[in-house]
Design a protein around this motif. Structure first.
Motif, mmCIF file in Angstrom:
data_model
loop_
_atom_site.group_PDB
_atom_site.id
_atom_site.type_symbol
_atom_site.label_atom_id
_atom_site.label_comp_id
_atom_site.label_asym_id
_atom_site.label_seq_id
_atom_site.Cartn_x
_atom_site.Cartn_y
_atom_site.Cartn_z
ATOM 1 N N GLN A 85 1.096 -1.076 0.020
ATOM 2 C CA GLN A 85 -0.103 -0.071 0.074
ATOM 3 C C GLN A 85 0.832 1.109 0.031
ATOM 4 O OE1 GLN A 85 -2.554 0.402 3.275
ATOM 5 N NE2 GLN A 85 -3.447 2.282 2.546
ATOM 6 N N LEU A 86 0.695 2.042 -1.085
ATOM 7 C CA LEU A 86 1.245 3.374 -0.992
ATOM 8 C C LEU A 86 0.656 4.423 -0.124
ATOM 9 C CD1 LEU A 86 3.491 5.463 -2.342
ATOM 10 C CD2 LEU A 86 1.647 5.990 -4.050
ATOM 11 N N VAL A 87 1.240 4.545 1.202
ATOM 12 C CA VAL A 87 0.572 5.363 2.119
ATOM 13 C C VAL A 87 0.763 6.875 1.921
ATOM 14 C CG1 VAL A 87 0.296 5.710 4.716
ATOM 15 C CG2 VAL A 87 0.961 3.313 3.803
ATOM 16 N N LEU A 88 2.009 7.130 1.566
ATOM 17 C CA LEU A 88 2.289 8.719 1.515
ATOM 18 C C LEU A 88 3.241 8.828 0.108
ATOM 19 C CD1 LEU A 88 3.727 9.634 4.950
ATOM 20 C CD2 LEU A 88 1.501 10.432 4.226
ATOM 21 N N SER A 89 2.911 9.734 -0.414
ATOM 22 C CA SER A 89 3.345 10.027 -1.856
ATOM 23 C C SER A 89 3.613 11.493 -2.137
ATOM 24 C CB SER A 89 2.676 9.279 -2.813
ATOM 25 O OG SER A 89 1.394 9.739 -3.113
ATOM 26 N N SER A 90 4.509 11.686 -2.982
ATOM 27 C CA SER A 90 4.777 13.108 -3.586
ATOM 28 C C SER A 90 5.473 13.089 -4.939
ATOM 29 C CB SER A 90 5.533 13.982 -2.715
ATOM 30 O OG SER A 90 6.921 13.370 -2.230
ATOM 31 N N THR A 91 5.724 14.076 -5.579
ATOM 32 C CA THR A 91 6.281 13.997 -6.803
ATOM 33 C C THR A 91 8.056 13.812 -6.593
ATOM 34 O OG1 THR A 91 5.059 15.574 -7.558
ATOM 35 C CG2 THR A 91 7.110 15.219 -8.888
ATOM 36 N N ILE A 92 8.352 12.820 -7.467
ATOM 37 C CA ILE A 92 9.989 12.514 -7.300
ATOM 38 C C ILE A 92 10.697 13.126 -8.475
ATOM 39 C CG2 ILE A 92 11.689 10.492 -7.328
ATOM 40 C CD1 ILE A 92 9.290 8.589 -6.566
ATOM 41 N N PRO A 93 11.825 13.844 -7.754
ATOM 42 C CA PRO A 93 12.566 14.946 -8.773
ATOM 43 C C PRO A 93 13.276 14.061 -9.693
ATOM 44 C CG PRO A 93 13.685 14.731 -6.482
ATOM 45 C CD PRO A 93 12.147 14.033 -6.442
ATOM 46 N N GLY A 94 13.359 12.697 -9.770
ATOM 47 C CA GLY A 94 14.251 12.121 -10.734
ATOM 48 C C GLY A 94 14.107 10.495 -10.778
ATOM 49 N N PRO A 95 14.786 9.778 -11.409
ATOM 50 C CA PRO A 95 14.632 8.299 -11.298
ATOM 51 C C PRO A 95 15.272 7.614 -10.150
ATOM 52 C CG PRO A 95 16.188 8.861 -13.069
ATOM 53 C CD PRO A 95 15.633 10.197 -12.521
ATOM 54 N N VAL A 96 14.817 6.529 -9.517
ATOM 55 C CA VAL A 96 15.644 5.782 -8.701
ATOM 56 C C VAL A 96 16.962 5.200 -9.023
ATOM 57 C CG1 VAL A 96 15.379 4.120 -6.756
ATOM 58 C CG2 VAL A 96 13.375 5.637 -7.462
ATOM 59 N N THR A 97 18.027 5.537 -8.446
ATOM 60 C CA THR A 97 19.188 5.353 -8.853
ATOM 61 C C THR A 97 19.686 4.075 -8.332
ATOM 62 O OG1 THR A 97 20.443 6.639 -7.464
ATOM 63 C CG2 THR A 97 19.957 7.503 -9.886
#
Length: 468
Positions: A85-97
């Motif tokens: 479950q995605l509980v908290l979310s926001s805009t991610i500034p870039g890809p996950v490295t």
């Protein structure tokens, strides 16, 4: 504090070793700090997600951004009852490295990840997976930036290095003070004693007295004390010998003048009408001539050293006959000491005749006096021969043999005398004269049956008596 001193280098090396040790500790410490930092972010994210789940939906949209900002993450995912479950979310500034699973990381992997974070200056987005606290689910997953983590790690490492530097400096100072007290002070004491001794080595008051508490330094002081005592004793002996040499030179000078006068009267004795006087005069003249030569040689020796031999060929049997006749006349009791000669009549050798006479005279006189000291009769035998490489001369007796002390210091002046009142110069002079011919004098045996010396003269010698 200079680095070319023991204390300076000791302090510098101490600080270097302490810093090296701290650097070896720094990497595991940074890895542990990074792991604690990530786990704290997971805990914050879990608390934020639980707080959001406990509110109604109308408040959730207002709190979500604030909760993510306080937790320092972009997204929070919880897995409970096999449901992700995605509980908290926001805009991610870039890809996950990169993704880091804290549940199965070992120590080498943690250290490697910490180094990678420190060396990477880019602000990237990474995923971190861990186990929720208090069993509040199966796992928790967050995404977060690396820049705050790297800043916190650098700040922690800088503070740790400052503490290490202060610790190394304090340790260096304390060790330096201990080294000064325990090592350098005793060493400086030894150096001061050496300098004082060098200024007056003949003064026994400057000899060091060992009192160091450290075993190694005490051994060094003991060895230094023994060396200084030996040097001081040698200097005193050399001073006495120099004074003795000066006195002998003065006596020889005056004695030469007296013997020169006696030589003139001996020359006149040859003109006597008495046939006995006429026969004895040449022998007396030869003896006086040898005495004058000896005085002149002593004067020369006092200035430098024994003169180089003047080599000539002569009949050895005739020389030994003269020696036997002189020693027979000098014997204390008639018939007590018998001289025997075992020399081929035709044996010709090449040497300095006067110096060889002195050598044989010293050896024969010592043998005769040794026999006379026993109060019994005995024999002194002089033999000679030759090989392709050398001439050899043997002087043996049936006396009591040499005592242990005489054998130990056989060819040392004033030490190797075998009788009371002797100077020990006879064998020393004999050895020096034969050495000047390039040969040597050896003690073949010395026991209750008597003593035997062997003279070796090389057949071919160069300048200064060196063998060719």
């Amino acid at each position: 504090m200079r680095l070319n001193t023991i204390s300076g280098r000791f302090a510098a090396l101490t600080m270097i070793f302490v810093v090296m040790a701290e650097l070896l500790i720094l990497l595991p410490a940074l890895a542990s700090f990074r792991l604690d930092y990530l786990e704290s972010r997971l805990e914050r994210a879990q608390i934020a997600s639980l707080a959001l789940l406990a509110t109604d939906e109308s408040l959730a949209s207002d709190l979500e951004s604030e909760l993510l900002q306080n937790a320092g993450v972009f997204n929070v995912v919880l897995r409970r009852d096999d449901v992700r479950q995605l509980v908290l979310s926001s805009t991610i500034p870039g890809p996950v490295t990169a993704t880091y699973d804290l549940r199965d990381e070992d120590v080498p992997q943690t250290v490697d990840d910490a180094l990678g974070t420190l060396l990477n200056r880019e602000n990237e987005v990474v995923r971190v997976i861990g186990s929720p606290v208090n069993q509040a689910g199966q796992l928790i997953e967050i995404t977060m930036p690396t820049a705050p983590l790297r800043t916190a790690m650098l700040d922690y490492g800088f503070r740790l290095l400052l503490v290490s530097a202060a610790f190394s400096i304090l340790t260096g100072i304390l060790l330096n003070l201990a080294a000064q007290r325990l090592i350098l002070v005793p060493i400086r004491r030894v150096i001061a004693h050496m300098k004082a001794y060098a200024e007056a080595p003949e003064d026994p008051r400057h000899i060091i007295r060992p009192n160091a508490r450290l075993a190694e330094l005490n051994d060094a002081e003991t060895a230094l004390e023994a060396m200084q005592k030996t040097v001081t004793s040698s200097l005193k002996q050399k001073e006495r010998m120099a004074q003795l040499g000066e006195a002998v030179a003065k006596i020889s000078h005056d004695l030469r003048n007296i013997l020169t006068t006696a030589q003139i009267f001996a020359d006149r004795l040859e003109e006597s009408a008495d046939p006995k006087v006429t026969r004895a005069a040449p022998k007396l003249l030869n003896s006086i001539t040898r005495a004058v030569t000896l005085c002149e040689t002593t004067l020369a020796f006092g200035k430098a050293e024994e003169p180089a031999p003047t080599l000539s060929r002569f009949n050895l049997a005739q020389l030994v006959a003269e020696l036997v006749e002189a020693e027979t006349l000098a014997a204390d009791a008639a018939g007590q000491v018998e001289f025997l000669s075992d020399i081929p009549p035709s044996l010709m050798i090449r040497a300095d005749r006067d110096q060889l006479y002195r050598v044989l005279s010293n050896l024969a006189r010592n043998a005769r006096q040794a026999i006379e000291g026993t109060g019994e009769s005995g024999t002194v035998e002089i033999g000679a021969g030759e090989t392709d490489e050398e001439w050899w001369i043997r002087v043996g007796d049936t006396g009591p043999g040499l005592p242990d002390k005489a054998r130990e210091f056989l060819f040392k002046p004033f030490s190797g005398s075998a009788r009371k009142g002797g100077t020990g110069l006879g064998l020393t002079i004999a050895a020096d004269l034969i050495r000047g011919h390039g040969g040597r004098v050896d003690l073949v045996r010395s026991d209750e049956q008597g003593s035997e010396f062997m003279i070796h003269l090389p057949r071919a010698v160069g300048e200064g008596g060196e063998p060719l």
